[in-house]
Design a protein around this motif. Structure first.
Motif, mmCIF file in Angstrom:
data_model
loop_
_atom_site.group_PDB
_atom_site.id
_atom_site.type_symbol
_atom_site.label_atom_id
_atom_site.label_comp_id
_atom_site.label_asym_id
_atom_site.label_seq_id
_atom_site.Cartn_x
_atom_site.Cartn_y
_atom_site.Cartn_z
ATOM 1 N N GLU A 1 0.845 -1.196 0.000
ATOM 2 C CA GLU A 1 0.000 0.000 0.000
ATOM 3 C C GLU A 1 0.877 1.242 0.000
ATOM 4 O OE1 GLU A 1 -4.109 1.100 2.051
ATOM 5 O OE2 GLU A 1 -2.461 1.152 3.500
ATOM 6 N N LEU A 2 0.553 2.175 -0.871
ATOM 7 C CA LEU A 2 1.312 3.405 -1.005
ATOM 8 C C LEU A 2 0.648 4.512 -0.188
ATOM 9 C CD1 LEU A 2 3.018 4.769 -4.115
ATOM 10 C CD2 LEU A 2 1.448 6.290 -2.922
ATOM 11 N N HIS A 3 1.456 5.214 0.593
ATOM 12 C CA HIS A 3 0.989 6.338 1.405
ATOM 13 C C HIS A 3 1.664 7.600 0.871
ATOM 14 C CE1 HIS A 3 -0.563 3.692 4.758
ATOM 15 N NE2 HIS A 3 0.210 2.860 4.088
ATOM 16 N N LEU A 4 0.880 8.604 0.539
ATOM 17 C CA LEU A 4 1.410 9.825 -0.066
ATOM 18 C C LEU A 4 1.011 11.049 0.745
ATOM 19 C CD1 LEU A 4 2.715 11.458 -2.418
ATOM 20 C CD2 LEU A 4 0.474 11.393 -3.537
ATOM 21 N N GLN A 5 1.998 11.879 1.052
ATOM 22 C CA GLN A 5 1.763 13.184 1.674
ATOM 23 C C GLN A 5 2.148 14.255 0.664
ATOM 24 O OE1 GLN A 5 3.820 13.863 5.370
ATOM 25 N NE2 GLN A 5 3.098 15.962 5.585
ATOM 26 N N LEU A 6 1.206 15.138 0.363
ATOM 27 C CA LEU A 6 1.411 16.193 -0.631
ATOM 28 C C LEU A 6 1.163 17.540 0.036
ATOM 29 C CD1 LEU A 6 1.920 16.794 -3.668
ATOM 30 C CD2 LEU A 6 -0.552 16.588 -4.010
ATOM 31 N N ARG A 7 2.042 18.505 -0.216
ATOM 32 C CA ARG A 7 1.941 19.808 0.442
ATOM 33 C C ARG A 7 2.265 20.931 -0.538
ATOM 34 N NH1 ARG A 7 5.121 20.602 5.970
ATOM 35 N NH2 ARG A 7 3.245 19.510 6.696
ATOM 36 N N VAL A 8 1.437 21.968 -0.501
ATOM 37 C CA VAL A 8 1.694 23.207 -1.243
ATOM 38 C C VAL A 8 1.675 24.349 -0.240
ATOM 39 C CG1 VAL A 8 0.823 24.812 -2.979
ATOM 40 C CG2 VAL A 8 0.697 22.349 -3.394
ATOM 41 N N THR A 9 2.702 25.186 -0.277
ATOM 42 C CA THR A 9 2.838 26.315 0.634
ATOM 43 C C THR A 9 3.071 27.581 -0.180
ATOM 44 O OG1 THR A 9 3.965 24.814 2.173
ATOM 45 C CG2 THR A 9 4.071 27.160 2.684
ATOM 46 N N ASN A 10 2.438 28.669 0.196
ATOM 47 C CA ASN A 10 2.749 29.903 -0.520
ATOM 48 C C ASN A 10 4.145 30.385 -0.110
ATOM 49 O OD1 ASN A 10 2.063 30.869 2.073
ATOM 50 N ND2 ASN A 10 1.267 32.786 1.253
ATOM 51 N N THR A 11 4.736 31.230 -0.928
ATOM 52 C CA THR A 11 6.141 31.578 -0.715
ATOM 53 C C THR A 11 6.371 32.293 0.612
ATOM 54 O OG1 THR A 11 5.826 33.607 -2.005
ATOM 55 C CG2 THR A 11 6.681 31.680 -3.173
ATOM 56 N N ALA A 12 5.357 32.980 1.113
ATOM 57 C CA ALA A 12 5.495 33.665 2.395
ATOM 58 C C ALA A 12 5.396 32.709 3.571
ATOM 59 C CB ALA A 12 4.427 34.750 2.529
ATOM 60 N N GLY A 13 4.935 31.503 3.324
ATOM 61 C CA GLY A 13 4.768 30.537 4.402
ATOM 62 C C GLY A 13 3.523 30.758 5.236
ATOM 63 N N SER A 14 2.691 31.692 4.851
ATOM 64 C CA SER A 14 1.511 32.031 5.652
ATOM 65 C C SER A 14 0.312 31.139 5.370
ATOM 66 C CB SER A 14 1.131 33.496 5.418
ATOM 67 O OG SER A 14 0.903 33.736 4.039
ATOM 68 N N ARG B 1 -8.995 22.536 -3.803
ATOM 69 C CA ARG B 1 -8.985 23.350 -2.577
ATOM 70 C C ARG B 1 -8.220 24.656 -2.754
ATOM 71 N NH1 ARG B 1 -6.380 19.212 1.350
ATOM 72 N NH2 ARG B 1 -6.441 20.990 2.797
ATOM 73 N N GLY B 2 -7.797 24.951 -3.982
ATOM 74 C CA GLY B 2 -7.167 26.241 -4.245
ATOM 75 C C GLY B 2 -5.658 26.238 -4.357
ATOM 76 N N ALA B 3 -5.057 25.074 -4.619
ATOM 77 C CA ALA B 3 -3.597 25.001 -4.664
ATOM 78 C C ALA B 3 -2.981 25.869 -5.745
ATOM 79 C CB ALA B 3 -3.156 23.553 -4.839
ATOM 80 N N ALA B 4 -3.655 25.996 -6.888
ATOM 81 C CA ALA B 4 -3.097 26.797 -7.981
ATOM 82 C C ALA B 4 -2.925 28.243 -7.553
ATOM 83 C CB ALA B 4 -3.990 26.693 -9.215
ATOM 84 N N ARG B 5 -3.930 28.768 -6.852
ATOM 85 C CA ARG B 5 -3.814 30.150 -6.367
ATOM 86 C C ARG B 5 -2.723 30.267 -5.320
ATOM 87 N NH1 ARG B 5 -9.286 29.287 -6.418
ATOM 88 N NH2 ARG B 5 -9.389 29.099 -4.136
ATOM 89 N N LEU B 6 -2.614 29.229 -4.504
ATOM 90 C CA LEU B 6 -1.634 29.262 -3.429
ATOM 91 C C LEU B 6 -0.203 29.288 -3.969
ATOM 92 C CD1 LEU B 6 -1.969 29.239 -0.347
ATOM 93 C CD2 LEU B 6 -1.416 26.812 -0.380
ATOM 94 N N MET B 7 0.047 28.524 -5.035
ATOM 95 C CA MET B 7 1.388 28.473 -5.589
ATOM 96 C C MET B 7 1.817 29.817 -6.175
ATOM 97 S SD MET B 7 1.870 24.698 -7.304
ATOM 98 C CE MET B 7 0.338 24.700 -8.240
#
Length: 305
Positions: free
Chosen positions: A255-268, A296-302
């Motif tokens: 079984e594969l477990h995946l953690q994916l994270r997107v953070t804006n450049t300011a870290g906020s 959930r809005g990742a494109a805007r966040l990046m």
């Protein structure tokens, strides 16, 4: 059998390539074949430019010259740090092996303090937007300084104008210098780059079948499934090395477990997605996680600061 292995000339690249060369010689010996692997140093734009790499394509600065050399017949195979190569397949080439992965965590290097113990306003060096964003998320008071250069150059700055630098733990480990890391940052604090800690061994699609067999003997199935999921997520997000995207997958009992994270450049602002699925469907697991983040809005966040 004499093989030429194309590599960059940095100490880390040469060490990684040397490990792969030794493994190929061992795989050949197990088949009763005497093999010799010669390291063929290729200079890339990323090795000669002193400019910041932020915003540049890693394929442009590190990978293209190597691939052109392989396609032109200058060598028989290449070794890359997998995180440096684009997610799109390269015409005429195959990633024939992804060997067992090193620990992918990022290493904080200081004169002693851990991340939590660094003084307020500490200056921390990194050339990675992903690391910078997550450091700002973990410690809003830190001053993040854009740096580049080899391991020695970066570590020397701790004694000069920085309080800390962050490097890939896998690179330090392969160089036999892991003891220079103050701490390996937990994945919940710093999600690694997709493919970090893994190597890719690339050959021409028309390679000699015996060369292909020897290289494929180095492949690790669980590592391949993990990085397939991570890179599939990266492809859906349409992100490259200049985007603050972290992805880390492991395989346990199929079984594969995946953690994916997107953070804006300011870290906020930060979005996380944790998912699981069959390792045999690694690409689908990665794509699903990325689509969930996009919803959930990742494109805007990046693109947000």
């Amino acid at each position: 059998m004499h093989l030429r292995l194309g590599t960059r000339g940095s100490a880390l690249a040469m060490t990684q390539s040397g490990h792969v060369a030794d493994a190929i010689v061992a795989a050949a010996a197990a088949r009763g074949i005497e093999a010799e692997v010669e390291l063929d140093i290729v200079t890339t734009h990323g090795d000669t430019s002193r400019a910041s790499l932020v915003g540049l394509s890693q394929t442009g600065v590190f990978v293209n010259a190597l691939r052109d050399h392989l396609l032109d017949g200058g060598c028989d195979l290449l070794v890359h740090s997998l995180k440096d190569i684009p997610v799109e397949p390269a015409d005429g080439l195959d990633i024939a092996a992804i060997p067992l992965r090193e620990d992918p965590r990022d290493a904080l290097c200081t004169t002693g303090p851990s991340l939590d113990e660094l003084p307020v306003g500490a200056r921390v060096g990194t050339g990675s937007p992903r690391r910078a964003a997550q450091l700002r998320r973990a410690r809003t008071d830190l001053e993040i300084v854009d740096i580049r250069g080899n391991v020695d150059t970066r570590l020397a700055r701790i004694q000069d104008d920085l309080d800390a630098v962050v490097l890939a733990g896998a690179g330090l480990s392969r160089l036999g210098r892991l003891e220079e890391a103050t701490e390996l940052l937990p994945v919940d604090v710093m999600v690694p780059a997709p493919g970090q800690g893994a190597l890719a061994v690339e050959i021409r699609q028309d390679a000699d079948p015996m060369v292909r067999e020897l290289v494929e003997a180095l492949d690790d199935a669980d590592t391949r499934a993990s990085v397939i999921a991570e890179r599939a997520a990266l492809a859906v997000l349409e992100a490259g090395c200049s985007a603050p995207v972290g992805a880390y997958a492991t395989v346990r009992d199929g079984e594969l477990h995946l953690q994916l994270r997107v953070t804006n450049t300011a870290g906020s602002l930060q979005l996380n997605e944790n998912t699981r699925g069959p390792a045999t469907e690694a690409s689908a697991v990665g794509r699903a996680a990325a689509h969930a983040l996009l919803g959930r809005g990742a494109a805007r966040l990046m693109g947000a600061r």
